[in-house]
Design an enzyme around this catalytic site. Sequence first.
Site, PDB file in Angstrom:
ATOM      1  N   LYS A 178       0.841  -1.204   0.000  1.00  0.00           N
ATOM      2  CA  LYS A 178       0.000   0.000   0.000  1.00  0.00           C
ATOM      3  C   LYS A 178       0.876   1.254   0.000  1.00  0.00           C
ATOM      4  CE  LYS A 178      -1.372  -1.625   3.781  1.00  0.00           C
ATOM      5  NZ  LYS A 178      -1.937  -1.903   5.129  1.00  0.00           N
ATOM      6  N   THR A 253      -6.560   9.479   9.117  1.00  0.00           N
ATOM      7  CA  THR A 253      -6.291   8.225   8.402  1.00  0.00           C
ATOM      8  C   THR A 253      -6.051   7.073   9.378  1.00  0.00           C
ATOM      9  OG1 THR A 253      -3.959   8.846   8.285  1.00  0.00           O
ATOM     10  CG2 THR A 253      -5.325   9.327   6.334  1.00  0.00           C
ATOM     11  N   GLY A 255      -6.480   3.773  11.015  1.00  0.00           N
ATOM     12  CA  GLY A 255      -7.186   2.531  10.692  1.00  0.00           C
ATOM     13  C   GLY A 255      -7.391   2.292   9.209  1.00  0.00           C
ATOM     14  N   THR A 256      -6.687   3.050   8.358  1.00  0.00           N
ATOM     15  CA  THR A 256      -6.887   2.856   6.910  1.00  0.00           C
ATOM     16  C   THR A 256      -6.466   1.452   6.471  1.00  0.00           C
ATOM     17  OG1 THR A 256      -4.758   3.943   6.566  1.00  0.00           O
ATOM     18  CG2 THR A 256      -6.712   5.267   6.161  1.00  0.00           C
ATOM     19  N   GLY A 257      -5.346   0.971   7.007  1.00  0.00           N
ATOM     20  CA  GLY A 257      -4.858  -0.354   6.609  1.00  0.00           C
ATOM     21  C   GLY A 257      -5.813  -1.456   7.046  1.00  0.00           C
ATOM     22  N   CYS A 258      -6.311  -1.344   8.282  1.00  0.00           N
ATOM     23  CA  CYS A 258      -7.260  -2.352   8.798  1.00  0.00           C
ATOM     24  C   CYS A 258      -8.525  -2.350   7.938  1.00  0.00           C
ATOM     25  CB  CYS A 258      -7.657  -2.033  10.243  1.00  0.00           C
ATOM     26  SG  CYS A 258      -6.270  -1.990  11.385  1.00  0.00           S
TER      27      CYS A 258
HETATM   28  N1  ADP Z   1      -4.188  10.234   2.104  1.00  0.00           N
HETATM   29  C1  ADP Z   1      -4.699   9.177   1.456  1.00  0.00           C
HETATM   30  N2  ADP Z   1      -5.512   9.356   0.387  1.00  0.00           N
HETATM   31  C2  ADP Z   1      -6.045   8.292  -0.278  1.00  0.00           C
HETATM   32  N3  ADP Z   1      -5.802   7.017   0.070  1.00  0.00           N
HETATM   33  C3  ADP Z   1      -4.997   6.769   1.123  1.00  0.00           C
HETATM   34  C4  ADP Z   1      -4.404   7.828   1.878  1.00  0.00           C
HETATM   35  N4  ADP Z   1      -3.667   7.277   2.894  1.00  0.00           N
HETATM   36  C5  ADP Z   1      -3.802   5.950   2.764  1.00  0.00           C
HETATM   37  N5  ADP Z   1      -4.589   5.632   1.707  1.00  0.00           N
HETATM   38  C6  ADP Z   1      -4.994   4.288   1.283  1.00  0.00           C
HETATM   39  O1  ADP Z   1      -5.373   3.575   2.447  1.00  0.00           O
HETATM   40  C7  ADP Z   1      -4.953   2.228   2.358  1.00  0.00           C
HETATM   41  C8  ADP Z   1      -4.015   1.939   3.531  1.00  0.00           C
HETATM   42  O2  ADP Z   1      -2.769   2.522   3.239  1.00  0.00           O
HETATM   43  P1  ADP Z   1      -1.556   2.778   4.218  1.00  0.00           P
HETATM   44  O3  ADP Z   1      -1.772   4.071   4.922  1.00  0.00           O
HETATM   45  O4  ADP Z   1      -0.324   2.669   3.400  1.00  0.00           O
HETATM   46  O5  ADP Z   1      -1.658   1.576   5.250  1.00  0.00           O
HETATM   47  P2  ADP Z   1      -1.541   1.499   6.843  1.00  0.00           P
HETATM   48  O6  ADP Z   1      -2.772   2.126   7.411  1.00  0.00           O
HETATM   49  O7  ADP Z   1      -1.453   0.024   7.085  1.00  0.00           O
HETATM   50  O8  ADP Z   1      -0.300   2.237   7.231  1.00  0.00           O
HETATM   51  C9  ADP Z   1      -4.298   2.068   0.982  1.00  0.00           C
HETATM   52  O9  ADP Z   1      -5.250   1.606   0.044  1.00  0.00           O
HETATM   53  C10 ADP Z   1      -3.859   3.495   0.643  1.00  0.00           C
HETATM   54  O10 ADP Z   1      -3.775   3.712  -0.740  1.00  0.00           O
HETATM   55  C1  LIG Z   2      -5.710  -2.787  17.498  1.00  0.00           C
HETATM   56  C2  LIG Z   2      -5.016  -2.143  16.352  1.00  0.00           C
HETATM   57  N1  LIG Z   2      -4.766  -2.862  15.242  1.00  0.00           N
HETATM   58  C3  LIG Z   2      -4.138  -2.282  14.200  1.00  0.00           C
HETATM   59  C4  LIG Z   2      -3.753  -0.960  14.244  1.00  0.00           C
HETATM   60  C5  LIG Z   2      -3.026  -0.327  13.099  1.00  0.00           C
HETATM   61  O1  LIG Z   2      -3.969   0.093  12.217  1.00  0.00           O
HETATM   62  P1  LIG Z   2      -3.651   0.758  10.818  1.00  0.00           P
HETATM   63  O2  LIG Z   2      -4.790   0.483   9.937  1.00  0.00           O
HETATM   64  O3  LIG Z   2      -2.312   0.339  10.334  1.00  0.00           O
HETATM   65  O4  LIG Z   2      -3.702   2.272  11.185  1.00  0.00           O
HETATM   66  P2  LIG Z   2      -2.750   3.236  11.975  1.00  0.00           P
HETATM   67  O5  LIG Z   2      -2.249   2.696  13.257  1.00  0.00           O
HETATM   68  O6  LIG Z   2      -1.650   3.529  10.993  1.00  0.00           O
HETATM   69  O7  LIG Z   2      -3.626   4.409  12.220  1.00  0.00           O
HETATM   70  C6  LIG Z   2      -4.052  -0.235  15.400  1.00  0.00           C
HETATM   71  N2  LIG Z   2      -3.711   1.060  15.510  1.00  0.00           N
HETATM   72  N3  LIG Z   2      -4.671  -0.845  16.453  1.00  0.00           N
END
Ligand code: ADP
Ligand SMILES: Cc1ncc(COP(=O)(O)OP(=O)(O)O)c(N)n1
Length: 315
Positions: A178, A253, A255-258
């Site tokens: 991602k 943003t 929890g976007t990954g979850c």
């Molecule tokens: N600012 C943003 N605008 C649009 N899409 C986003 C943005 N930030 C993250 N995403 C999308 O959210 C999803 C999670 O991305 P990411 O942030 O890399 O993961 P994580 O939350 O695990 O760190 C991906 O599909 C990414 O393209």
């Molecule tokens: C309980 C728990 N699980 C996973 C995460 C991490 O979530 P993620 O979607 O990677 O988002 P951020 O931590 O980057 O906001 C979490 N925080 N808590």
Amino acid sequence: MNRHGLAKALTVAGSDSGGGAGIQADLKTFQELNVYGMSAITAVTVQNTLGVSGVYPLPASAAAEQIRAVGSDLGVDAVKTGMLFNADIIHAVAEEVRRFRWERLVVDPVMIAKGGAELLQQEAVHALEKDLLPLALAVTPNIPEAEALSGVTIRTMQDRKKAAEIISAMGPKLVVIKGGHDEAGGGSDSGADGADGADGETAEETSGDYAGKIGPGESPEVERRGGGIVTDLLYDGKSFTELTDKRISTLHTHGTGCTFSAALTACLAKGMAPLEAVKLARDFIQAAIEDSLELGHGHGPTNHWAYRRRQGGAG
Ligand SMILES: Nc1ncnc2c1ncn2[C@@H]1O[C@H](COP(=O)(O)OP(=O)(O)O)[C@@H](O)[C@H]1O
Ligand SMILES: Cc1ncc(COP(=O)(O)OP(=O)(O)O)c(N)n1
């Protein structure tokens, strides 16, 4: 799926008291996509939009018992893992996945929360690679997680592709790296890596109606060069696909990954093909980030009902 065509998905993850990530985000996402959600909790975190202030892991046996309870009774069409915290929990989860012969497994290799809290012990990364990734249909690392798994420092799209190949060799059928952490945008034609996008093997794709998502007066070229895009890279062991969309400028943003991996899991539970499932998951997270809820005093959660509302659902 049951006889009424109801798809069922299980999340094996940590609890986020703030409701934006972890089990809570996963169950909300399943529900929004009309999938019956079940959970096996691995750890309880004390968390809000300002960060994680406590982590209480459960014994590995507790995670395994929860999985067995739902697997043996309600049935599971697809399963995802999120925060697993330690190697004991990883081993126990892998054993249950093997026991039930679950093939639609999405591994979100959650390692570090946005504020820096450790959600996976460093010594457990090896267990994730050896025990769980070989069982996965899809693995969805963000860029720092892809670096930890592959050992590649990722600065360019070429680096990301190299990392994807190394992670793919660990066993998952689909690797999705991602691009949320790549502020430069990272598409092959973004200029960030000096690549021209013509590397011959890249099946490049600009998702949905990208052009239509750029506001009046905004040039696609400026958006791309200026880092106004976000690109998720897919690798299926043969070819690469880049899914690109407009990067939304927001603090919210958490929890976007979850949420993304839960949407992918819900789509797989419904029987969608992996590439179609990833595309829908991207549309789901794009809507969830775009229609921000503006909650809390820090990194707020995304809006889990935005996608349904855009589809014309109630709300
Ligand atoms: N600012 C943003 N605008 C649009 N899409 C986003 C943005 N930030 C993250 N995403 C999308 O959210 C999803 C999670 O991305 P990411 O942030 O890399 O993961 P994580 O939350 O695990 O760190 C991906 O599909 C990414 O393209
Ligand atoms: C309980 C728990 N699980 C996973 C995460 C991490 O979530 P993620 O979607 O990677 O988002 P951020 O931590 O980057 O906001 C979490 N925080 N808590």
